[in-house]
Design a protein around this motif. Structure first.
Motif, PDB file in Angstrom:
ATOM      1  N   ASN A  71      23.539 -39.639  14.889  1.00  0.00           N
ATOM      2  CA  ASN A  71      23.669 -40.229  13.557  1.00  0.00           C
ATOM      3  C   ASN A  71      22.423 -39.962  12.725  1.00  0.00           C
ATOM      4  OD1 ASN A  71      26.219 -42.073  13.088  1.00  0.00           O
ATOM      5  ND2 ASN A  71      25.675 -42.312  15.245  1.00  0.00           N
ATOM      6  N   GLY A  72      21.266 -39.956  13.375  1.00  0.00           N
ATOM      7  CA  GLY A  72      20.025 -39.672  12.652  1.00  0.00           C
ATOM      8  C   GLY A  72      19.963 -38.259  12.127  1.00  0.00           C
ATOM      9  N   GLU A  73      20.563 -37.333  12.844  1.00  0.00           N
ATOM     10  CA  GLU A  73      20.542 -35.933  12.414  1.00  0.00           C
ATOM     11  C   GLU A  73      21.344 -35.701  11.138  1.00  0.00           C
ATOM     12  OE1 GLU A  73      21.886 -33.816  15.830  1.00  0.00           O
ATOM     13  OE2 GLU A  73      19.904 -33.807  16.804  1.00  0.00           O
ATOM     14  N   LYS A  74      22.131 -36.657  10.727  1.00  0.00           N
ATOM     15  CA  LYS A  74      22.887 -36.532   9.485  1.00  0.00           C
ATOM     16  C   LYS A  74      22.068 -36.993   8.278  1.00  0.00           C
ATOM     17  CE  LYS A  74      27.225 -36.923  11.984  1.00  0.00           C
ATOM     18  NZ  LYS A  74      28.491 -37.630  12.222  1.00  0.00           N
ATOM     19  N   LEU A  75      20.817 -37.401   8.550  1.00  0.00           N
ATOM     20  CA  LEU A  75      19.879 -37.751   7.494  1.00  0.00           C
ATOM     21  C   LEU A  75      18.769 -36.712   7.474  1.00  0.00           C
ATOM     22  CD1 LEU A  75      19.501 -41.565   8.303  1.00  0.00           C
ATOM     23  CD2 LEU A  75      21.048 -40.538   6.628  1.00  0.00           C
ATOM     24  N   ASP A  76      18.029 -36.615   6.374  1.00  0.00           N
ATOM     25  CA  ASP A  76      16.900 -35.691   6.363  1.00  0.00           C
ATOM     26  C   ASP A  76      15.786 -36.247   7.242  1.00  0.00           C
ATOM     27  OD1 ASP A  76      14.662 -37.012   4.600  1.00  0.00           O
ATOM     28  OD2 ASP A  76      16.546 -37.338   3.504  1.00  0.00           O
ATOM     29  N   ALA A  77      14.939 -35.373   7.753  1.00  0.00           N
ATOM     30  CA  ALA A  77      13.939 -35.727   8.764  1.00  0.00           C
ATOM     31  C   ALA A  77      12.986 -36.810   8.275  1.00  0.00           C
ATOM     32  CB  ALA A  77      13.157 -34.477   9.181  1.00  0.00           C
ATOM     33  N   GLN A  78      12.562 -36.727   7.007  1.00  0.00           N
ATOM     34  CA  GLN A  78      11.604 -37.704   6.493  1.00  0.00           C
ATOM     35  C   GLN A  78      12.226 -39.098   6.411  1.00  0.00           C
ATOM     36  OE1 GLN A  78       9.838 -36.610   2.757  1.00  0.00           O
ATOM     37  NE2 GLN A  78       8.646 -38.505   2.587  1.00  0.00           N
ATOM     38  N   THR A  79      13.458 -39.150   5.932  1.00  0.00           N
ATOM     39  CA  THR A  79      14.152 -40.447   5.853  1.00  0.00           C
ATOM     40  C   THR A  79      14.338 -41.037   7.237  1.00  0.00           C
ATOM     41  OG1 THR A  79      15.331 -39.771   3.852  1.00  0.00           O
ATOM     42  CG2 THR A  79      16.271 -41.590   5.116  1.00  0.00           C
ATOM     43  N   ARG A  80      14.752 -40.183   8.171  1.00  0.00           N
ATOM     44  CA  ARG A  80      14.970 -40.643   9.544  1.00  0.00           C
ATOM     45  C   ARG A  80      13.684 -41.210  10.142  1.00  0.00           C
ATOM     46  NH1 ARG A  80      16.917 -36.265  11.228  1.00  0.00           N
ATOM     47  NH2 ARG A  80      15.114 -35.334  12.260  1.00  0.00           N
ATOM     48  N   LYS A  81      12.575 -40.484   9.981  1.00  0.00           N
ATOM     49  CA  LYS A  81      11.291 -40.930  10.535  1.00  0.00           C
ATOM     50  C   LYS A  81      10.838 -42.225   9.887  1.00  0.00           C
ATOM     51  CE  LYS A  81       6.543 -39.433  11.441  1.00  0.00           C
ATOM     52  NZ  LYS A  81       5.949 -40.706  10.972  1.00  0.00           N
ATOM     53  N   SER A  82      11.020 -42.326   8.587  1.00  0.00           N
ATOM     54  CA  SER A  82      10.610 -43.537   7.876  1.00  0.00           C
ATOM     55  C   SER A  82      11.381 -44.755   8.383  1.00  0.00           C
ATOM     56  CB  SER A  82      10.843 -43.353   6.378  1.00  0.00           C
ATOM     57  OG  SER A  82      10.568 -44.549   5.678  1.00  0.00           O
ATOM     58  N   ILE A  83      12.679 -44.593   8.598  1.00  0.00           N
ATOM     59  CA  ILE A  83      13.509 -45.704   9.081  1.00  0.00           C
ATOM     60  C   ILE A  83      13.080 -46.123  10.485  1.00  0.00           C
ATOM     61  CG2 ILE A  83      15.846 -46.306   9.837  1.00  0.00           C
ATOM     62  CD1 ILE A  83      16.901 -44.634   7.472  1.00  0.00           C
ATOM     63  N   LEU A  84      12.849 -45.152  11.374  1.00  0.00           N
ATOM     64  CA  LEU A  84      12.458 -45.460  12.749  1.00  0.00           C
ATOM     65  C   LEU A  84      11.088 -46.126  12.797  1.00  0.00           C
ATOM     66  CD1 LEU A  84      13.732 -42.204  14.482  1.00  0.00           C
ATOM     67  CD2 LEU A  84      14.593 -44.517  14.883  1.00  0.00           C
ATOM     68  N   ASP A  85      10.138 -45.633  11.991  1.00  0.00           N
ATOM     69  CA  ASP A  85       8.796 -46.231  11.966  1.00  0.00           C
ATOM     70  C   ASP A  85       8.856 -47.667  11.459  1.00  0.00           C
ATOM     71  OD1 ASP A  85       7.747 -43.882  12.910  1.00  0.00           O
ATOM     72  OD2 ASP A  85       6.988 -43.194  10.957  1.00  0.00           O
ATOM     73  N   ARG A  86       9.665 -47.882  10.435  1.00  0.00           N
ATOM     74  CA  ARG A  86       9.785 -49.225   9.863  1.00  0.00           C
ATOM     75  C   ARG A  86      10.414 -50.195  10.870  1.00  0.00           C
ATOM     76  NH1 ARG A  86      11.799 -47.607   5.463  1.00  0.00           N
ATOM     77  NH2 ARG A  86      14.017 -48.024   5.843  1.00  0.00           N
ATOM     78  N   ALA A  87      11.435 -49.737  11.589  1.00  0.00           N
ATOM     79  CA  ALA A  87      12.088 -50.587  12.588  1.00  0.00           C
ATOM     80  C   ALA A  87      11.119 -50.940  13.715  1.00  0.00           C
ATOM     81  CB  ALA A  87      13.313 -49.880  13.149  1.00  0.00           C
ATOM     82  N   ASN A  88      10.375 -49.942  14.177  1.00  0.00           N
ATOM     83  CA  ASN A  88       9.447 -50.199  15.275  1.00  0.00           C
ATOM     84  C   ASN A  88       8.342 -51.155  14.845  1.00  0.00           C
ATOM     85  OD1 ASN A  88       8.865 -49.556  18.072  1.00  0.00           O
ATOM     86  ND2 ASN A  88       6.993 -48.603  17.295  1.00  0.00           N
ATOM     87  N   ALA A  89       7.850 -50.999  13.620  1.00  0.00           N
ATOM     88  CA  ALA A  89       6.805 -51.888  13.116  1.00  0.00           C
ATOM     89  C   ALA A  89       7.317 -53.323  13.017  1.00  0.00           C
ATOM     90  CB  ALA A  89       6.321 -51.396  11.749  1.00  0.00           C
ATOM     91  N   GLU A  90       8.567 -53.477  12.570  1.00  0.00           N
ATOM     92  CA  GLU A  90       9.145 -54.829  12.467  1.00  0.00           C
ATOM     93  C   GLU A  90       9.224 -55.497  13.831  1.00  0.00           C
ATOM     94  OE1 GLU A  90      13.331 -57.069  11.209  1.00  0.00           O
ATOM     95  OE2 GLU A  90      12.887 -55.079  10.373  1.00  0.00           O
ATOM     96  N   ILE A  91       9.637 -54.751  14.848  1.00  0.00           N
ATOM     97  CA  ILE A  91       9.759 -55.338  16.183  1.00  0.00           C
ATOM     98  C   ILE A  91       8.391 -55.671  16.757  1.00  0.00           C
ATOM     99  CG2 ILE A  91      10.581 -54.969  18.537  1.00  0.00           C
ATOM    100  CD1 ILE A  91      12.787 -55.416  16.382  1.00  0.00           C
ATOM    101  N   LEU A  92       7.407 -54.779  16.580  1.00  0.00           N
ATOM    102  CA  LEU A  92       6.059 -55.051  17.098  1.00  0.00           C
ATOM    103  C   LEU A  92       5.463 -56.295  16.438  1.00  0.00           C
ATOM    104  CD1 LEU A  92       4.588 -51.436  17.323  1.00  0.00           C
ATOM    105  CD2 LEU A  92       5.317 -52.915  19.209  1.00  0.00           C
ATOM    106  N   GLN A  93       5.680 -56.437  15.139  1.00  0.00           N
ATOM    107  CA  GLN A  93       5.190 -57.622  14.448  1.00  0.00           C
ATOM    108  C   GLN A  93       5.915 -58.874  14.941  1.00  0.00           C
ATOM    109  OE1 GLN A  93       2.647 -58.203  12.461  1.00  0.00           O
ATOM    110  NE2 GLN A  93       3.233 -60.369  12.387  1.00  0.00           N
ATOM    111  N   ALA A  94       7.223 -58.755  15.206  1.00  0.00           N
ATOM    112  CA  ALA A  94       7.990 -59.899  15.718  1.00  0.00           C
ATOM    113  C   ALA A  94       7.482 -60.325  17.083  1.00  0.00           C
ATOM    114  CB  ALA A  94       9.472 -59.540  15.782  1.00  0.00           C
ATOM    115  N   VAL A  95       7.148 -59.358  17.935  1.00  0.00           N
ATOM    116  CA  VAL A  95       6.614 -59.671  19.260  1.00  0.00           C
ATOM    117  C   VAL A  95       5.290 -60.411  19.140  1.00  0.00           C
ATOM    118  CG1 VAL A  95       5.667 -58.680  21.382  1.00  0.00           C
ATOM    119  CG2 VAL A  95       7.793 -57.772  20.419  1.00  0.00           C
TER     120      VAL A  95
END
Length: 652
Positions: free
Chosen positions: A261-285
């Motif tokens: 599903n990520g490959e259907k997005l451009d690489a920069q958008t995909r990376k930005s979404i993944l980085d944002r998700a990981n940051a949210e979880i690390l902050q939640a922890v």
């Protein structure tokens, strides 16, 4: 579908993936204990479902529930806190990874149980004529559970608005599906007349569109649908129990839905979404680790009954026990539209095996439901309907059959309120005839209520002839006692209720405790200190009263009688003052002696009577099954004669 929508769905998938990966790290680092079940590789399914649910819908999930919780709108931080046992957890740390409640989201760790609860919620939506559907998420392994088929049958019969969403991840823990499941998954549902469909789709946008179509059809047609989604669990069943080959797992990683599903997005958008998700979880922890642990005291709080005055039963033209129950249910249903009645063979003209429901289906045709022979289902559906705001009264034809519904009483009805941190109630009453005396044989004459004593959150009431059982039943519903098991001695159905006039019943002086479910105290000597105290409940009541009179008349032994109506939680403190000066306390019960009600009563008394010098005796049924032949049955169950004989032999 525009790119923004695909980005939004991918972002939810990414958030779930980052959550699951970080949770596994926390377990490996010892920062969280216990167990967990991740949905790595399956994220598209909960996200696609969550897109199509409204605030009117109910969602019931099994143990692999994190993805559905987050897709439903639950905050990852509250789930991490929950798993750490923190006060800020979604259930204040009570449920952990598998047992969650949030708005109309419920999960439970018992396979198949939530399927029945979801069907009950769908039933409530239909009875209340409310918008919304119910969704039951299950795995392929759950197709081995009988309650699934009981619930499919009932949902089809009653045309309920429910989606059965089966995630076929090809393994039940470590057992491949082809070893455990024969035939077609969809054909199993179709055999009940439920429409079914199977898909291999892992594109989250396409899957969302497919589920939108299914859900809209359910909303429109008000009929169930069974959807199978073939997927694959890329991580272990829980934290490390994985017996699959590395080659097999590697092959499926190549088809990882998050990557595809990520490959259907451009690489920069995909990376930005993944980085944002990981940051949210690390902050939640980080935030969760700084929160306070839940208070052990709060976790152990019990529900206290209300103090209520008992009005003595009528003194003229007394009703029979059976008529009083029937009248009580009629009165309740007339006053409260939330109450409905469900059981086997309960419709007119039959009115149930012992006639308690006679006239109900005529008076309330839309609120009296005949069910299949499905004890586990009856209680499961009742639990779900209670969670959805109704007050079900469920009849189990014989108490012996409660074992078929034990899982629902123990692991569902009794736990939802506690797991939810007191945010939901389960106003369910399960009524059942209990005991022998009718010659019905070894599987229809047992007294097995002791098997359900001691379950936190489950109230157990034993009706007797001294108290109007219809009023006891009304109190079970009206005073929010939570799930209640209501025991009715079958020998009492044709008998008239006792007439207590001016605190007298025959030769006995009578007092009632001021409890929701009173304890009755009876004395032949106006409560002078007796020689012995007899304690019994339910169907033993008439026999024990006869014994007390015979002891006084034939042996000049004074015996007070104590008859509780609430077996659990037992109001032992009310009893202490009445027995602490007695030389003997004798418990009489129709069930088996070992690990029985009497054993618990005596243990409590011996521990709480100061300088206890009281002697104790238990009288119970013989340690064998109950014979069918009535002469043999009479030798096995306690009778007035053998109670007298046992007491006198012991006193000598």
């Amino acid at each position: 579908m525009d790119d923004k929508y695909r980005q939004d769905l991918f972002a939810k998938m990414a958030l779930i993936r980052c959550f699951e990966e970080n949770i596994l790290k926390l377990f490996s680092q010892g920062r969280i204990g216990g167990t967990t079940h991740t949905c790595i590789g399956q994220e598209a399914v909960p996200v696609a479902l969550g897109e199509n649910l409204t605030e009117d819908d109910y969602l019931f999930c099994p143990h692999r529930c994190h993805g559905y919780f987050i897709a439903y709108g639950g905050a990852p931080k509250s789930l991490i806190s929950e798993m750490m046992g923190k006060e800020s957890g979604v259930c204040a740390g009570r449920g952990g990874s598998q047992h969650l409640h949030y708005r109309r989201f419920f999960s439970n760790g018992i396979q198949g149980g939530i399927v029945g609860n979801a069907v009950g919620a769908a039933l409530a939506l239909k009875l209340k004529n409310e918008a919304g559907i119910a969704v039951a998420v299950l795995g392929d392994g759950t197709l081995g559970e009988g309650l699934v088929y009981e619930s499919l049958n009932f949902a089809a019969l009653k045309e309920l608005p429910i989606l059965f969403l089966l995630e076929n991840n090809r393994y039940a823990q470590t057992t491949p599906s082809h070893i455990a499941i024969s035939g077609s998954m969809t054909a199993r549902a179709q055999a009940f007349g439920v429409q079914a469909h199977e898909t291999d789709c892992s594109d989250v946008v396409e899957l969302s569109s497919l589920l939108a179509e299914r859900i809209q059809a359910i909303r429109t047609d008000q009929r169930p649908f069974f959807q199978v989604v073939n997927t694959y669990r890329l991580a272990a069943h829980s934290k490390g129990d994985d017996t699959r080959s590395k080659k097999e797992i590697a092959q499926h990683w190549e088809k990882d839905p998050l990557r595809l599903n990520g490959e259907k997005l451009d690489a920069q958008t995909r990376k930005s979404i993944l980085d944002r998700a990981n940051a949210e979880i690390l902050q939640a922890v980080k935030s969760a680790e700084n929160d306070s642990l839940s208070s052990p005291y709060r976790l152990l709080q019990s529900y206290k009954p209300q103090k209520l005055h008992w009005i003595s039963s009528q003194t003229h033209s007394p009703q029979t026990f059976q008529k009083a129950l029937n009248s009580g249910i009629h009165t309740m249903m007339e006053k409260d539209a939330r109450i409905f009645f469900m059981g086997e063979d309960v419709l007119d003209p039959y009115g149930g095996a012992f006639g308690v429901s006679k006239g109900l289906s005529t008076a309330f045709p839309d609120r009296v439901l005949a069910s299949p022979i499905s004890e586990a289902g009856l209680v499961a559906w009742g639990v779900g309907a209670a969670l959805a705001g109704l007050c079900p009264i469920v009849e189990i034809m014989f108490g012996d059959f409660l074992t078929l519904a034990a899982d629902q009483l123990l692991n569902h009805a009794a736990k939802y309120r506690w797991i939810s941190n007191e945010r939901v109630k389960v106003p369910l009453v399960v009524r059942t005839p209990m005991g022998g005396g009718r010659g019905y044989g070894p599987t229809h004459s047992q007294s097995i209520e002791k098997m359900f004593l001691g379950i936190p959150g489950l109230c157990v009431i034993a009706a007797n002839s001294l108290l109007d059982p219809g009023i006891l039943l009304q109190r079970s519903v009206s005073y929010n006692c939570g799930p209640t098991l209501f025991i009715e001695p079958k020998t009492l159905y044709p008998q008239p209720l006792a007439c207590v006039d001016d605190n007298r019943f025959g030769n006995f002086y009578v007092r009632f405790s001021e409890d929701t479910f009173p304890t009755t105290f009876l004395s032949l000597t106006d409560f002078d200190t007796p020689d012995i105290c007899l304690m019994a409940y339910g169907g033993m009541t008439p026999k024990v009263l006869e014994v007390a009179e015979r002891l006084l008349m034939e042996k000049e032994i004074t015996a007070d009688v104590i008859i509780p109506s609430q077996l659990y939680p037992h109001p032992e403190a009310n009893v202490i003052e009445y027995i602490q000066n007695s030389k003997w306390v004798i418990t009489i019960e129709e069930g088996q002696e070992f690990c029985g009600w009497g054993a618990e009563i005596i243990t409590y008394m011996s521990e709480h009577i100061p300088d206890c010098r009281t002697r104790f005796l238990r009288i119970a049924a013989a340690p064998c099954p109950v014979p069918a032949a009535i002469p043999l049955e009479q030798t096995v169950l306690p009778s007035a004669d053998n109670i007298m004989e046992t007491i006198m032999r012991k006193l000598k």
